[in-house]
Scaffold this active site. Structure first.
Site, short mmCIF file in Angstrom:
data_model
loop_
_atom_site.label_atom_id
_atom_site.label_comp_id
_atom_site.label_asym_id
_atom_site.label_seq_id
_atom_site.Cartn_x
_atom_site.Cartn_y
_atom_site.Cartn_z
N SER A 155 52.02 29.46 -59.41
CA SER A 155 50.78 28.96 -59.93
C SER A 155 49.87 30.20 -60.48
CB SER A 155 49.78 28.02 -58.98
OG SER A 155 49.23 29.06 -58.18
N ASP A 156 49.11 29.98 -61.32
CA ASP A 156 48.17 30.87 -61.77
C ASP A 156 47.15 30.62 -60.55
OD1 ASP A 156 46.37 32.65 -62.94
OD2 ASP A 156 46.34 31.69 -64.82
N TRP A 157 46.31 31.78 -60.57
CA TRP A 157 45.38 31.75 -59.35
C TRP A 157 44.52 30.95 -59.27
CZ3 TRP A 157 49.31 34.82 -59.65
CH2 TRP A 157 49.46 35.76 -58.97
#
Ligand code: BGC
Length: 724
Positions: free
Chosen positions: A261-263
């Site tokens: 995932s993106d952060w």
């Protein structure tokens, strides 16, 4: 609320690499799969779950007793980021000043896939030296609107150019034995509301414009990892989106690696588990200063869900298997050892210089004002805060602590030495609500009047120096530009200086188009300098004084006015009530400007040279279904130079609405003065097809097609009609 913590904070096939699908997922190997199965069998449920979420700001969990290390990631697209240790505070006293490569725009503007490979190799080598396993880049989202704050990190408005450039970059990184992480998948084309905005577009636009770069990265580049973006897509978060991840990425493209995932981009445990998210990254700000990563969506809750039978263990095993594949491939486990990386070498600096030299674009050169002639210039005025501004540290997660950064002023001093007097004047102030300052303008006018020539460095900025995000940031993560106007009163300054000394050249810095209508008619010379990396100042000086012949070409259209650009004219930007509709469909960038007959300020593919090229002898042959395009290109001027031969395809009798023309091949040709070369390019069936929204498949109509060959999308030199 799960959001990423505050201080969060590119690209090219070797020409020989085919753009056809070759299933480059060499992550799958029967012997390794057996080893992975054995490892998984020995793991407890808790150990498995530990592996599918973050264990610190940039790592995910390992299993020590089984020899499985943590996976260590680092931004980013144009250099290895400063060290954050396990938290978010920048570490001190560590050797983390790295090679600062030119940003994505600059790389794309080289139109040179070999440089993409070289770029990736620097990233990979330095990341490896610093003990990283995954470099979080390249970023390849489509440049849809000039306003997106992260355009500077990205490559182009054109999916073909992106596809050609991204493959080399990924191979460059991964040939070093670590992983690239292509991002942000998908439809992350604006920053405002990026955590919530819900993107709607036609299936055709998705397939023709927004996905090809990612598809090439996976199926040809063989990217080991990919990052799911923050935004929603058709109602579901992209990172945990059944259609984007399970159906397309892992189904159609047969991706065998890991999607992280993106952060902070995961929002729902069940969606993430079922829809293909393999690793949840980020930091929960509400847990600071002691983040408890087990409380993540893909943390302890998963243990409960498996234990109570809601989620079959096979779902978790698949995620762990994908992470382990990446670990085996990059020698994180197993008997083979990684080769050592290299850090801040002269060679890496030379790569940064070369990319800047080939990526800077000569936009306008009336009366051959450029190159400036050293012998006749005793004094030059260098004007503008951007002339002496360092950019490496700005812009968000792509921040880099550069080993050094040659600003344009510094580069000019290096080149000119003591033979020419340089008078530097700041001209404008990069500051919150910065407006024209009459006193500063007067100082610039005085300097320009007394000088034999003036060079103004202007344009965009990342914001305050050494500050990731700030309210005067234009090219930065989390922000979009409010409009396309020059900030800080720069128009007034430029107009006054042009009046004081017509022998003035304007250099635009920043992440793409800016409104120059107030003075474009008066400026004889205009150069696009982008954010050209640690050697950028040297490259700019060499181009301005003719030591290097410019060969960059715009990877995106520069509109005259913001309102002319398709996302703003036909679509929505940034959206309404949390949703954004890409009503412009496939008419992105030049596809719109050409079809709708809107005059751009500078066209896609445009870029001048100090020499001239003649195109002749176009021939097109049918070779087993593929069209072989050959022509002769001659350097008819007096200087060695390079030309990007661009091939566009135009369907004549259309059964559906199609763009006027589309880029389907290109080649950068290097020619000495007087030299000619035969250029050969190939068009396969994909060069003629479009995505049929009803059949949900690619379709090629029989009939007539024009093959247009030129020096830019608006400078077509040769054409021929073929019958398919
Ligand atoms: C950015 C990513 C980046 C990540 C880690 C996010 O905010 O969108 O591009 O890789 O942070 O820094």
């Amino acid at each position: 609320m799960k959001i990423k913590f505050s201080s969060y904070v590119l690209t090219c096939a070797i020409t020989l690499l085919p753009l056809a699908e070759t299933q480059a997922q060499n992550l799958f190997n029967t012997a390794t799969e057996a080893k992975i199965t054995q490892l998984i069998k020995q793991m407890t449920l808790k150990e498995k779950v530990n592996m599918i979420h973050a264990s610190s700001s940039f790592t995910s969990g390992g299993v020590k007793r089984l020899g499985i290390p943590e996976l260590t990631t680092s931004d980013g697209p144009h250099g290895v980021r400063v060290e954050h240790g396990r938290g978010w505070d920048v570490e001190t006293g560590v050797n983390d000043a790295s090679t600062y490569l030119p940003t994505g725009n600059t790389l794309a503007a080289t139109w040179n896939p070999q440089l993409g490979y070289a770029f990736g190799a620097v990233l990979g080598s330095e990341a490896k030296y610093r003990g990283k396993d995954v470099i979080l880049g390249p970023g390849i989202n489509i440049i849809r609107s000039p306003l997106n704050g992260r355009n500077f990190e990205y490559l182009s408005e054109d999916p073909y150019l992106i596809s050609k450039m991204v493959v080399g970059c990924i191979k460059g990184v991964q040939d070093q034995g670590i992983s690239a992480c292509v991002k942000h998948y998908a439809a992350n084309n604006e920053e405002v509301d990026r955590n919530t905005v819900d993107v709607y577009m036609s299936e055709r636009a998705l397939r023709e414009i927004y996905l090809p770069g990612f598809k090439a990265a996976i199926t040809i580049g063989g990217a080991n990892t990919i990052m799911g973006s923050y935004n929603k897509f058709r109602g579901q978060y992209a990172t945990e989106n059944a259609y984007l991840v399970n159906r397309i990425l892992k189904g159609e493209w047969k991706f065998k690696g890991l999607l992280m995932s993106d952060w902070g981009a995961v929002h729902n445990t069940m969606d993430a588990l079922k829809n293909g998210t393999d690793l949840e990254m980020g930091t929960d700000i509400s847990m600071l200063p002691h983040p408890n990563y087990h409380k993540f969506f893909m943390g302890d809750t998963v243990i409960t869900l498996v234990k109570n039978g809601t989620i079959p263990i096979a779902f978790i095993d698949d995620k762990v298997r994908r992470i382990l594949r990446v670990m085996f491939k990059t020698n994180m486990i197993g008997t083979a050892k990684r080769t050592p990386g290299a850090y801040n070498t002269k060679e890496h600096e030379q790569t940064a210089l070369k990319i800047a030299e080939e990526g800077i674009v000569l936009l306008k050169n009336a009366a051959n004002i450029l190159p400036l002639k050293r012998a006749s210039l005793k004094t030059i005025a260098v004007i503008g805060e951007n002339a002496d501004r360092e950019n490496a540290y700005g812009g968000g997660s792509s921040q880099i602590k550069a080993k050094y950064e040659i600003t344009p002023l510094h580069g000019l001093k290096n080149l000119l030495g003591s033979g020419t007097t340089i008078n530097y004047v700041q001209g404008y102030k990069i500051a919150r609500n910065g407006v024209a300052d009459p006193q500063m303008i007067q100082q610039a006018v005085d300097a320009a009047t007394k000088a034999d020539a003036a060079i103004i460095f202007c344009g965009w900025t990342h914001g305050y120096n050494y500050n990731l995000w700030s309210d005067n940031a234009y090219d930065a993560e989390d922000v979009d530009k409010p409009n396309m106007n020059m900030p800080f009163g720069q128009d007034e300054l430029i107009k006054a200086v042009l009046k004081a000394n017509p022998n003035t050249v304007v250099v635009l810095m920043g992440g793409g188009p800016i409104d120059i209508t107030q003075w474009v008619g008066q400026a004889k010379g205009i150069v696009e300098g982008w954010y050209p990396g640690m050697e950028g100042g040297n490259a700019l000086a060499k181009i301005l004084f003719g030591d290097v012949n410019p060969s960059g070409k715009l990877p995106m259209t520069f509109p005259i006015k913001l309102e002319d650009s398709p996302a703003h004219k036909l679509g929505e930007f940034p959206g309404v009530n949390g949703k954004v509709h890409y009503n412009e469909g496939v008419f992105v960038g030049y596809r719109y400007f050409d079809t709708y007959k809107v005059e751009p300020q500078f066209a896609f593919g445009h870029g001048l040279s100090y020499t001239t090229f003649k195109y002749e002898g176009l021939q097109i042959k049918n070779e087993g279904g593929k069209r072989r395009v050959t022509l002769n290109v001659k350097n008819t001027g007096k200087k060695t130079g390079a030309e990007v031969v661009q091939v566009y395809v135009k369907q004549q009798d259309k059964s559906v609405e199609r763009p006027e023309k589309e880029l389907k091949s290109f080649q950068k040709v290097f020619l000495k003065a007087g030299e000619s070369k035969i250029v050969t390019l190939t068009l396969d069936s994909s060069a003629f097809s479009y995505y049929d929204d009803k059949k949900l498949n690619w379709v090629t109509d029989a009939g007539k097609y024009e093959i247009l060959v030129g020096s830019s999308s608006r400078d077509i030199r040769l054409n021929k009609t073929i019958l398919l």
